[in-house]
Design a protein around this motif. Structure first.
Motif, PDB file in Angstrom:
ATOM      1  N   ILE A 135       0.837  -1.202   0.000  1.00 15.14           N
ATOM      2  CA  ILE A 135       0.000   0.000   0.000  1.00 15.14           C
ATOM      3  C   ILE A 135       0.874   1.256   0.000  1.00 15.14           C
ATOM      4  CG2 ILE A 135      -1.748   1.276   1.316  1.00 15.14           C
ATOM      5  CD1 ILE A 135      -2.781  -1.268  -0.100  1.00 15.14           C
ATOM      6  N   ARG A 178      -3.864   0.550   8.190  1.00 12.37           N
ATOM      7  CA  ARG A 178      -3.093   0.755   6.960  1.00 12.37           C
ATOM      8  C   ARG A 178      -3.221   2.177   6.409  1.00 12.37           C
ATOM      9  NH1 ARG A 178      -1.631  -4.304   5.050  1.00 12.37           N
ATOM     10  NH2 ARG A 178      -0.098  -3.193   3.797  1.00 12.37           N
ATOM     11  N   LYS A 222      -1.962   4.845   7.504  1.00 15.33           N
ATOM     12  CA  LYS A 222      -0.638   5.488   7.499  1.00 15.33           C
ATOM     13  C   LYS A 222       0.205   4.999   6.318  1.00 15.33           C
ATOM     14  CE  LYS A 222       1.703   2.460  10.863  1.00 15.33           C
ATOM     15  NZ  LYS A 222       0.711   1.374  10.927  1.00 15.33           N
ATOM     16  N   CYS A 223      -0.028   3.762   5.881  1.00 16.36           N
ATOM     17  CA  CYS A 223       0.693   3.247   4.714  1.00 16.36           C
ATOM     18  C   CYS A 223       0.269   4.008   3.458  1.00 16.36           C
ATOM     19  CB  CYS A 223       0.403   1.761   4.502  1.00 16.36           C
ATOM     20  SG  CYS A 223       0.643   0.733   5.957  1.00 16.36           S
TER      21      CYS A 223
END
Lengths: 406, 151
Positions: free
Chosen positions: B72, B128, B130-131
């Motif tokens: 991601i 996720r 933050k990804c």
């Protein structure tokens, strides 16, 4: 032989999460009823502070809180006066490392450690290196993180004042020959300091038999409440090191001219109001583990771990980083899939694992990758769970890992 | 199919992410003084990426990135470098704002985001987010820094 089905009934997490496979025990462990009851009883039946009340409930808490030292004296084979309670293993290791550096080391003195250490066992040394001029050197390890006695003897020299390693490393579960290392360290006049966060919950720890000088470990990784840790040290060494933090409870007297008289160890390391209910719960956890038997726990986890490693070796797409570990920890990657993507896919199958570099950020030079998936077992995990895990891992592909977003 | 229909097809969106992960675009740094750079190492424990951009007279002439990151993070950053290159900083800021709204599960203008709509479901896996934003936060900071130094 352990009755795992009966043991699992002690853990309400299983009843409340019937489909969960909890393989993240290296990060934190589940809590059995005696621990939960001890904490709830404190809140529901006997709340108070400790060491300052003259009424029955406060005296009860004094007995329970300080009585936990007696439980750990049996757990570690030491004196109760050598057991100080902290808030986690990071706090324990910082107290030990800063205290020992100030009391026993001079600029240019060497501390020996490995590149497998958790942040809490290496960053304080980097700080001490920067501030006091103590020098950090590394003992070589094999690709699975294990120190050999021969390599350790070669790395050892008379400039070394302290050796500091995890008894079981947190990423690869490398179990170090701590007893032999302590003997060699002492022959050179060096201290032996041990981070027991990943070993104490899983094997019998006898500090007299190991003949070490300091030990730190965490409570929540051994079925205890969060916010608890233990600092153990030989009494005569605890007397010589300064605490890091000053304040309530740990002082005996202080005067206008700045003179301070601290409490004797272990109290001088316990500043302010402690995590009373946490420590009482941690005592219940240690009793619970001793009732099952640390040797039984260790033997079962080795058997389960060996089975787990064997099953993982059947899968072509798996890279195992610790195929020879003797612990219940399997650290791996699936070919072409980033560790966090694997962990997130497994989460969709009800499986809890850890991914990333696990706070061991200088390990990549040894294993050649900076990110792994770690499945870490405890005595309540089962062979059936391992089988379900292996079937789920077989489904991990880049395509399936991305599909969870659609 | 219309372009917009393609970008509603989960199979296509999955392919976009996989393709940008396996073959990331603009995936090397030039480390020239003509570029502003952001090292995003502390945003999470795992992802460690660097984004750099060449901005002249309010136009993003080039964006590049490198580092170690999950599908991601890698795909979202790769898509970002393609989408924002050649845009003015004003256009880029509007696209970035829409992208952040999308990954937070809020209203957004899909037409502005093109392939970046592949990240539209990431908000359902909150761990996720933050990804999906690491590279975008880097370029956002670089643009703000360039405006401050010119302002």
């Amino acid at each position: 032989m352990l009755d795992i089905a009966a043991i699992r009934k002690d853990f309400p997490m299983f009843e409340n999460n019937p489909d969960l496979i909890y393989f993240d025990n290296g990060a934190s462990t589940l809590k059995p009823k005696p621990v939960i009851d001890a904490v709830v009883d404190f809140y529901a039946r006997h709340t108070s502070n400790v060491h300052r009340g003259d009424y029955p409930i406060a005296r009860l808490n004094d007995e329970l809180y300080d009585g936990t030292r007696d439980i750990f004296a049996r757990f570690l084979n030491c004196s109760p006066q050598e057991v100080a309670f902290t808030h986690n293993v990071s706090a324990s290791m910082n107290e030990i490392i800063f205290g020992a550096a100030k009391a026993f080391m001079n600029p240019g003195d060497v501390i020996l450690t490995t590149q497998n250490e958790h942040a809490s066992n290496i960053m304080p040394w980097f700080k001490v290196q920067r501030d006091f001029g103590v020098k950090v050197e590394y003992i070589p390890t094999d690709v699975q993180g294990v120190v050999s006695v021969e390599d350790f003897e070669k790395a050892m020299h008379d400039g070394v004042r302290a050796v500091c390693v995890a008894q079981q490393t947190n990423v690869l579960a490398a179990v170090q020959p701590v007893k032999e290392m302590a003997r060699i360290a002492h022959e050179h006049g060096a201290l032996m300091i041990v981070d027991g966060a990943q070993s104490v919950p899983h094997m019998k720890t006898d500090v007299k038999d190991l003949d070490i000088d300091f030990l730190g470990f965490s409570g929540h990784k051994m079925c205890g409440p969060g916010g608890t840790g233990v600092l153990w040290g030989r009494y005569e060494l605890l007397e010589k090191i300064d605490p890091m933090i000053y304040g309530g409870d740990m002082n005996a007297r202080f005067y206008a001219d700045g003179k301070m008289l601290l409490q004797e160890p272990p109290m001088k390391f316990e500043y302010g109001t402690p995590n009373i209910e946490g420590v009482i719960g941690l005592g219940a956890a240690a009793e619970y583990l001793m009732k099952i038997g640390m040797d039984n726990i260790h033997a079962y986890e080795k058997e389960l771990g060996d089975y787990f490693r064997g099953r993982m070796k059947e899968i072509d797409t798996i890279t195992l980083y610790n195929p020879d570990s003797t612990a219940g920890v399997v650290t791996f990657n699936v070919k072409d899939v980033f560790a966090q993507d694997t962990a997130n896919f497994l989460a969709t199958k009800g499986i809890a694992v850890r991914s990333g570099n696990h706070c061991a950020k200088i390990l990549d030079g040894i294993i050649g990758t900076n990110s792994t998936v770690r499945a870490s077992l405890y005595f309540y995990n089962t062979f059936e769970e391992v089988d379900r895990f292996v079937e789920a891992v077989k489904e991990v592909t880049l395509e399936n890992a991305v599909s969870i977003f659609f | 199919m219309e372009n917009q229909d393609l970008l509603n097809d989960p199979m296509i969106l999955r392919e976009i992410i996989m393709d940008h992960y396996k073959y990331p675009h603009n995936h090397s740094l030039v480390s020239s003084t003509a570029y502003r750079s952001r090292h995003m190492a502390s945003a999470s424990c795992i992802d460690d990426i660097t984004v750099e951009a060449k901005i002249n007279d309010g136009v993003i002439e080039d964006i590049r990135f490198d580092g170690i990151a999950c599908t991601i993070s890698t795909a979202s950053t790769s898509i970002m470098t393609e989408l924002l290159r050649g845009k003015t900083t004003e256009e880029a800021k509007e696209i970035i704002a829409n992208y952040f709204s999308m990954v937070d599960g809020l209203e957004y203008n899909a037409d502005l985001l093109e392939e970046a709509v592949a990240m539209k479901n990431v908000y359902k896996q909150a761990n996720r987010i933050k990804c999906a934003t690491i590279g975008w936060r880097a370029i956002d900071q670089i643009i703000k820094e360039s405006e401050e130094s010119n302002g």
